[in-house]
Design an enzyme around this catalytic site. Structure first.
Site, PDB file in Angstrom:
ATOM      1  N   ARG A  36      -3.749 -10.529   3.592  1.00  0.00           N
ATOM      2  CA  ARG A  36      -4.117 -11.895   3.966  1.00  0.00           C
ATOM      3  C   ARG A  36      -2.935 -12.686   4.529  1.00  0.00           C
ATOM      4  O   ARG A  36      -3.136 -13.697   5.216  1.00  0.00           O
ATOM      5  CB  ARG A  36      -4.675 -12.653   2.759  1.00  0.00           C
ATOM      6  CG  ARG A  36      -6.031 -12.149   2.337  1.00  0.00           C
ATOM      7  CD  ARG A  36      -6.467 -12.724   1.017  1.00  0.00           C
ATOM      8  NE  ARG A  36      -7.677 -12.054   0.586  1.00  0.00           N
ATOM      9  CZ  ARG A  36      -8.909 -12.500   0.818  1.00  0.00           C
ATOM     10  NH1 ARG A  36      -9.089 -13.638   1.434  1.00  0.00           N
ATOM     11  NH2 ARG A  36      -9.959 -11.820   0.416  1.00  0.00           N
ATOM     12  N   GLN A  90      -8.674  -7.320 -11.078  1.00  0.00           N
ATOM     13  CA  GLN A  90      -9.332  -6.143 -10.474  1.00  0.00           C
ATOM     14  C   GLN A  90      -8.911  -4.867 -11.198  1.00  0.00           C
ATOM     15  O   GLN A  90      -9.731  -3.998 -11.490  1.00  0.00           O
ATOM     16  CB  GLN A  90      -8.964  -6.053  -8.987  1.00  0.00           C
ATOM     17  CG  GLN A  90      -9.357  -4.712  -8.374  1.00  0.00           C
ATOM     18  CD  GLN A  90      -9.171  -4.651  -6.880  1.00  0.00           C
ATOM     19  OE1 GLN A  90      -9.935  -5.240  -6.139  1.00  0.00           O
ATOM     20  NE2 GLN A  90      -8.154  -3.926  -6.413  1.00  0.00           N
ATOM     21  N   GLY A 142      -2.934  -1.744  -7.057  1.00  0.00           N
ATOM     22  CA  GLY A 142      -1.827  -2.690  -7.202  1.00  0.00           C
ATOM     23  C   GLY A 142      -2.011  -3.603  -8.412  1.00  0.00           C
ATOM     24  O   GLY A 142      -3.124  -4.037  -8.708  1.00  0.00           O
ATOM     25  N   HIS A 180       0.837  -1.210   0.000  1.00  0.00           N
ATOM     26  CA  HIS A 180       0.000   0.000   0.000  1.00  0.00           C
ATOM     27  C   HIS A 180       0.870   1.257   0.000  1.00  0.00           C
ATOM     28  O   HIS A 180       0.528   2.264  -0.624  1.00  0.00           O
ATOM     29  CB  HIS A 180      -0.910   0.025   1.237  1.00  0.00           C
ATOM     30  CG  HIS A 180      -1.901  -1.094   1.296  1.00  0.00           C
ATOM     31  ND1 HIS A 180      -1.731  -2.188   2.105  1.00  0.00           N
ATOM     32  CD2 HIS A 180      -3.066  -1.296   0.635  1.00  0.00           C
ATOM     33  CE1 HIS A 180      -2.762  -3.016   1.956  1.00  0.00           C
ATOM     34  NE2 HIS A 180      -3.578  -2.495   1.063  1.00  0.00           N
ATOM     35  N   LYS A 183      -0.883  -6.545  -8.455  1.00  0.00           N
ATOM     36  CA  LYS A 183      -1.081  -7.913  -7.947  1.00  0.00           C
ATOM     37  C   LYS A 183      -2.510  -8.373  -8.200  1.00  0.00           C
ATOM     38  O   LYS A 183      -2.742  -9.516  -8.567  1.00  0.00           O
ATOM     39  CB  LYS A 183      -0.772  -7.981  -6.445  1.00  0.00           C
ATOM     40  CG  LYS A 183      -1.019  -9.368  -5.858  1.00  0.00           C
ATOM     41  CD  LYS A 183      -0.519  -9.462  -4.447  1.00  0.00           C
ATOM     42  CE  LYS A 183      -1.463  -8.823  -3.466  1.00  0.00           C
ATOM     43  NZ  LYS A 183      -2.722  -9.575  -3.280  1.00  0.00           N
TER      44      LYS A 183
HETATM   45  O1  PAF Z   1      -7.852  -3.809  -3.586  1.00  0.00           O
HETATM   46  C1  PAF Z   1      -8.529  -3.498  -2.585  1.00  0.00           C
HETATM   47  O2  PAF Z   1      -8.012  -3.316  -1.471  1.00  0.00           O
HETATM   48  C2  PAF Z   1     -10.038  -3.358  -2.730  1.00  0.00           C
HETATM   49  O3  PAF Z   1     -10.556  -4.287  -3.625  1.00  0.00           O
HETATM   50  C3  PAF Z   1     -10.461  -1.930  -3.114  1.00  0.00           C
HETATM   51  C4  PAF Z   1      -9.941  -1.533  -4.483  1.00  0.00           C
HETATM   52  C5  PAF Z   1      -9.948  -0.947  -2.066  1.00  0.00           C
HETATM   53  C6  PAF Z   1     -11.994  -1.848  -3.161  1.00  0.00           C
HETATM   54  O4  PAF Z   1     -12.567  -2.174  -1.941  1.00  0.00           O
END
Ligand code: PAF
Length: 285
Positions: free
Chosen positions: A187, A153, A147, A37, A149
């Protein structure tokens, strides 16, 4: 750093940034922050005048209630990390701020959300696009960082942003890894010491696939090498292996002639405490 616990506070901070003609970058997170992050925050700092982060464990992207309940929550450590990294404002909303009572609007990329990881976790990407669209409307950023990773998404968010004409530039940031190769993930904290020691098999498997990925090699052979590498680690249960065309996300087949994306997931541990980890790479022959 301003800590905004409701939307009016965040909007007031945003209005101050805009009044000073500053470009606003957004880093959406679900908390349990780690160096991955922080790489997003650093990239956002470099690419904008002000950085807004969000911490919201989004219920609509979790299929199983046990997964949502088990998601790590480390708010004070998260706030300290964001402050140290130079974030200007953080939004930490309640679920009812994001999903007002009686809400009924969803956002979904109809094709991309239903394939690959989306087929294994129905509704997951609909939850992601629904919350990210709402966060874009709330935070009104010029750009947002995610990200690499979370490979599918990122593709889903890029598609949604384009399709809905959000005036937001989407940036992907390379995966940050532990020294043994394990991709950093919130995780990972849920792994037992034995499973944590076994988990770098994901990266080893991707590296083994990449090592044989010469032009013309059969993509099925790359897949087989990855499967065999994961199978050699008794603590890992392969959940998904998808080799795709990075543009369409359709399966890549035949001999390797074009770039491919490889998405790998495996479970470690048993029952409700099992942890699903994902990793990915892109290969250009
Ligand atoms: O990648 C994440 O942490 C989540 O999927 C996000 C993009 C913050 C949406 O809740």
């Amino acid at each position: 750093m301003q800590i905004c616990r409701d939307l009016p506070d965040l909007r007031a901070a945003h209005a101050r940034f805009r009044a000073a003609d500053e470009r606003v970058g957004l880093v959406p997170t679900m908390g349990a922050l780690h160096e991955g992050h922080m790489a997003l925050v650093r990239a956002a700092r470099a690419g904008s005048d002000r950085v807004i982060a969000t911490i919201f464990v989004n219920p609509s992207q979790f299929g199983e209630a046990s997964d949502l309940a088990a998601y790590p929550r480390t708010e004070s450590a998260d706030i300290a990390m964001l402050e140290a990294a130079g974030v200007d404002a953080v939004l930490i909303p309640d679920a009812s701020d994001i999903y007002p009572p009686g809400d009924e609007t969803i956002v979904e990329t109809t094709r991309l959300a239903g394939m690959l990881h989306g087929a294994v976790r129905p509704g997951h990407f609909r939850g992601v696009t629904t919350v990210v669209a709402r966060l874009f409307n709330i935070c009104q950023p010029d750009a947002a960082w995610f990200g690499e990773k979370d490979y599918q998404q990122l593709a889903v968010i890029r598609r949604m942003t384009r399709d809905l004409h959000f005036p937001v530039a989407i940036h992907g940031v390379p995966t940050v890894r532990a020294p043994d190769g394990l991709a950093l993930s919130s995780r990972n904290a849920r792994l037992t010491p034995e499973d944590r020691a076994a988990a770098p098999v994901l990266k080893r498997a991707l590296d083994a696939g990449a090592a044989i990925a010469l032009p013309g090699v059969a993509i099925a052979d790359i897949a087989q090498t990855i499967r065999e590498t994961v199978a050699a680690e008794p603590r890992a249960r392969l959940e998904g292996l998808d080799i795709v065309n990075p543009g369409s996300f359709l399966p890549a087949t035949g001999p390797l002639t074009q770039p491919i994306g490889i998405m790998l997931s495996a479970r470690f541990g048993q029952g409700d405490s099992a942890v699903l980890l994902i990793d990915q790479t892109e290969i250009t022959p």
